[in-house]
Structure formats: structure tokens, C-alpha cells
Design a protein around this motif. Structure first.
Motif, PDB file in Angstrom:
ATOM      1  N   ARG A   1       8.787  -7.962   1.620  1.00  0.00           N
ATOM      2  CA  ARG A   1       9.485  -6.709   1.360  1.00  0.00           C
ATOM      3  C   ARG A   1       8.772  -5.900   0.278  1.00  0.00           C
ATOM      4  O   ARG A   1       8.606  -4.682   0.415  1.00  0.00           O
ATOM      5  CB  ARG A   1      10.928  -6.986   0.958  1.00  0.00           C
TER       6      ARG A   1
ATOM      7  N   ASP B   1       7.275  -2.292   0.989  1.00  0.00           N
ATOM      8  CA  ASP B   1       7.826  -1.187   0.204  1.00  0.00           C
ATOM      9  C   ASP B   1       6.711  -0.386  -0.460  1.00  0.00           C
ATOM     10  O   ASP B   1       6.761   0.852  -0.523  1.00  0.00           O
ATOM     11  CB  ASP B   1       8.783  -1.718  -0.867  1.00  0.00           C
ATOM     12  N   GLU B   2       5.699  -1.082  -0.948  1.00  0.00           N
ATOM     13  CA  GLU B   2       4.581  -0.405  -1.599  1.00  0.00           C
ATOM     14  C   GLU B   2       3.852   0.512  -0.622  1.00  0.00           C
ATOM     15  O   GLU B   2       3.480   1.640  -0.965  1.00  0.00           O
ATOM     16  CB  GLU B   2       3.616  -1.444  -2.170  1.00  0.00           C
TER      17      GLU B   2
ATOM     18  N   LEU C   1       5.130   1.874   2.160  1.00  0.00           N
ATOM     19  CA  LEU C   1       6.007   2.980   2.534  1.00  0.00           C
ATOM     20  C   LEU C   1       6.102   4.022   1.415  1.00  0.00           C
ATOM     21  O   LEU C   1       6.143   5.229   1.678  1.00  0.00           O
ATOM     22  CB  LEU C   1       7.386   2.448   2.900  1.00  0.00           C
ATOM     23  N   ARG C   2       6.131   3.573   0.173  1.00  0.00           N
ATOM     24  CA  ARG C   2       6.171   4.525  -0.941  1.00  0.00           C
ATOM     25  C   ARG C   2       4.885   5.339  -1.051  1.00  0.00           C
ATOM     26  O   ARG C   2       4.911   6.490  -1.494  1.00  0.00           O
ATOM     27  CB  ARG C   2       6.429   3.779  -2.258  1.00  0.00           C
ATOM     28  N   SER C   3       3.776   4.748  -0.617  1.00  0.00           N
ATOM     29  CA  SER C   3       2.499   5.467  -0.701  1.00  0.00           C
ATOM     30  C   SER C   3       2.423   6.619   0.288  1.00  0.00           C
ATOM     31  O   SER C   3       1.681   7.589   0.083  1.00  0.00           O
ATOM     32  CB  SER C   3       1.339   4.504  -0.439  1.00  0.00           C
ATOM     33  N   GLY C   4       3.167   6.510   1.396  1.00  0.00           N
ATOM     34  CA  GLY C   4       3.117   7.547   2.425  1.00  0.00           C
ATOM     35  C   GLY C   4       1.902   7.447   3.322  1.00  0.00           C
ATOM     36  O   GLY C   4       1.714   8.279   4.212  1.00  0.00           O
TER      37      GLY C   4
END
Length: 379
Positions: free
Chosen positions: A20, A24-25, A27-30
Motif C-alpha cells: 500500500r 500510494d507513493e 499515485l501521489r506522484s501522478g
């Protein structure tokens, strides 16, 4: 209540919180794809672990074979083993080359050097051998054949993570080697593959080929979309940290199998070439010709006990319509003799005993049935 099924293999899955955090890392980066930083970081991890600087990841083990052929600029016939998973010949086809099958060694099930030598023609542009079930091919003999013919030697090492040969990673041999990072392999990125070399500059070519062949002077026609996503690379980096533990667990599972199968004379583990260790890719066994059951029948019978097994050399898995250089009697027989039993680090000793007991019961029942049929046929 019937017991839970025993599947052929179960993916190595790290703790959920580790996965996770990695996802998450991303997804946060885009940034989800297009050769991002996590893909390059995953390549660096694999390269450092193996000691192979020329390494590039891609979308699958099949595309790894395709990209390896393209990076080497092969454009004719490529010699491949007649007994191999269909991805081998399919990867060659997708590279716009022609796979030509030859027979395999009867002991280790790998590409027969003598058969490869006999198949060499002016159209041969490469030899693609497989380290079958993680067992090293006859590297020295095949290297001699390839060098005498003036063609590169490629090894499909799809299942060979964690296996060493002569104190080197098995993945480090040949002009080029390919790896599968599919979720059923010992280490994985859910889906993925890699191309690597210790003697050729291939990594940059593979990176370009996997991205449609795009470059400043235009796109290579052999290019394709074979990129690994940032999400897959992130998972791969986390799973890689579990590899050593999984290897230790698989060694223990194999020991349970060897002890449990010892009393069954009609079923024997496929041998591993001396100098290679550990044998952790699969649990491949060979059935004797006079045994009570053949490979497809054993797999079907095991399913009745809730046990999944595979006969990978049966007609179901053999590609049709391939060119063949001479007869392939050994490969033809393997479809009836070779079975892969359930094999993964999470199996318990009772699971292995359940598999062995089912095999024993099947063999005993079949033997009794054959004996009864023969008595009934007597005048």
C-alpha cells in the motif's frame, strides 16, 4: 467438508502495508507509466542484485524474448527447443523471425547441442535455448555451436531468479538472457519481464524498442509498446525484498517432496544439472514409461483430489505449425511423461503429504485396475 484446493503456485505477496505504501507513493506522484523513475529504480535494483549492468525491464517475459531478438537485429531463423512453453516461439515470431524447433536433451530437457548444430543453415541468425524448469542448458556446448556459426546465443531464463550456476547467477550467461516477472514466478512485478547481458550493450536498445522505437531520428519499425508501468515497478521492488525468504521456503518444500516421493518408483524428480543451485523454479517430475498413469491422466486425476498440476509439454501447450529441423522424439514423448506439481514457499508439510498421498492412491488404483482387466482378458 472437502479440503481447500492446492493450487500449482501462489504469488509471493509482501505485507499489505508495504504494498500500500509503495502504490500510494506512485499515485501521489501522478506518474503511472512512460518509463518513469520507479521503472528505472526497479531496473537498478535488479541490476545491482544480479551484478548485470546491462538490464532493462519490459511488459512481460514474452516481450522480453521479442525485444531481445530485435535488440540483436535478428532477421532470419532462430533455433528453439521443441519442448518449451509457447511464449518462446511466439516471442521469436513477434520479432519477425522464424522459429525452427529441434529436439531436447533426454535427461535435463534442455536444448540438445547436437540437434542445434545439425539445424544450422545459412538462414540461421540466432539460437534461443531455455533453462527448462530452471535447470541450466548445456551452456558450454551451445556457446561453441553459436560461436562456430557466428550467431548470438540467447537464453530464456524465465524461471531462473535466485538460481546460480558455477557460482554465477544463471541469468548472467549467454549473449543475452531474458527473465519473466509474471506473478507466478519466484520474484515478480505482477506482470513484467527483463532483458539483460554481460557481453552486449542491449539495455538502451530495449528501452527504445519497448517505447515504440521512438528516437530523435525517427521510430524503429521493430518498436512496440512493451513498457512496464510505474505501478508494476513499485510492486516489483517490494516483492524483490521477499526473494531470499521465498527461496529458503521453497528449498524446504522441495525437501518434503523428495522425502515423500522416495518410495514411488514410477515417478522421479527431473534431475538438475550439476553445478546449479538451488532448484527452486518448479517441482517437475518424470513418470516412467511403464508406470500406471501418464502425465495428462495424472493431472486430471489429481484435480479430483483438489490438487492442481500441469503437463506443460502436452499438445495443449505446444504451438502448431512450427518449422522442425529433423525428428524430435524426446520432445514428443515428454508430453506424456513430465508433470509439474504444486510448488511455492507457502505450502505446508501436510499439503505436500496430501499431494504425495493422492499420487500414491492414483497409482495404486490404476495398477489394480490394469491387473484386473488383464485377468478378465485371460481365456
Amino acid at each position: 467438508m472437502s479440503p481447500d484446493p492446492i493450487v500449482l503456485v501462489r504469488p509471493v505477496l509482501p505485507a499489505l502495508e508495504k504494498l500500500r505504501a509503495a502504490l500510494d507513493e506512485v499515485l501521489r506522484s501522478g506518474v503511472l507509466t512512460n518509463d518513469g523513475s520507479r521503472v528505472r529504480a526497479f531496473e537498478a535494483l535488479l541490476s545491482a542484485r544480479l551484478g548485470i549492468p546491462e538490464l532493462a525491464v519490459c511488459g512481460s517475459g514474452t516481450t522480453a524474448i521479442q525485444l531481445a531478438c530485435n535488440a540483436l537485429r535478428l532477421d532470419g531463423e532462430v533455433i528453439v527447443p521443441a519442448a518449451a512453453f509457447p511464449a518462446v516461439s511466439q516471442g521469436v515470431w513477434h520479432a519477425r523471425c522464424t522459429p525452427v524447433t529441434v529436439d531436447v536433451d533426454p535427461s535435463f530437457l534442455t536444448l540438445c547441442p547436437e540437434a542445434a548444430q545439425a539445424a544450422i543453415t545459412e538462414r540461421t541468425t540466432g539460437i534461443l535455448a531455455v533453462h527448462t524448469f530452471g535447470c541450466p542448458a548445456d551452456i558450454d556446448a551451445l556457446w561453441t555451436v553459436a560461436r562456430n556459426a557466428g550467431v548470438p546465443l540467447i537464453f530464456d531464463a524465465a524461471t531462473c531468479w535466485g538460481i546460480t550456476y558455477r557460482d554465477r547467477p544463471l541469468l548472467s550467461y549467454g549473449d543475452v538472457s531474458t527473465l519473466s516477472l509474471h506473478s507466478m514466478k519466484l520474484t515478480h512485478s505482477v506482470e513484467g519481464g527483463a532483458v539483460m547481458s554481460t557481453v552486449r550493450e542491449v539495455a538502451d536498445a530495449v528501452r527504445r524498442l519497448r517505447n515504440f522505437g521512438v528516437g530523435v531520428e525517427g521510430a524503429w519499425t521493430a518498436g512496440t509498446n512493451a513498457r512496464m508501468s510505474e505501478l508494476h515497478a513499485a510492486v516489483g521492488a517490494v516483492v524483490l525484498g521477499e526473494a531470499d525468504n521465498e527461496i529458503r521456503r521453497r528449498i524446504r518444500v522441495r525437501d518434503w517432496y523428495l522425502e515423500g516421493l522416495r518410495h514411488l518408483e514410477w515417478i522421479q524428480p527431473v534431475p538438475f544439472r550439476p553445478g546449479a543451485w538451488p532448484n527452486v523454479a518448479s517441482m517437475a517430475v518424470r513418470l516412467t514409461p511403464d508406470g500406471p498413469v501418464n502425465a495428462p491422466a495424472l493431472c486430471a486425476e489429481l484435480m479430483r483430489y483438489g490438487i492442481h498440476a500441469r503437463a506443460y509439454f502436452t499438445g495443449r501447450y505446444r504451438p502448431r505449425g512450427l518449422a522442425t529441423a529433423g525428428p524430435t522424439p524426446v520432445a514428443d514423448e515428454l508430453g506424456t511423461r513430465i508433470v509439474c506439481l504444486p510448488f511455492w514457499g507457502g505450502l505446508k508439510e501436510n499439503d505436500v503429504l496430501r499431494v504425495v498421498d493422492a499420487i500414491d492412491r492414483i497409482g495404486t488404483r490404476r495398477t489394480l485396475a490394469v491387473g484386473l482387466a488383464r485377468r478378465r482378458a485371460l481365456p
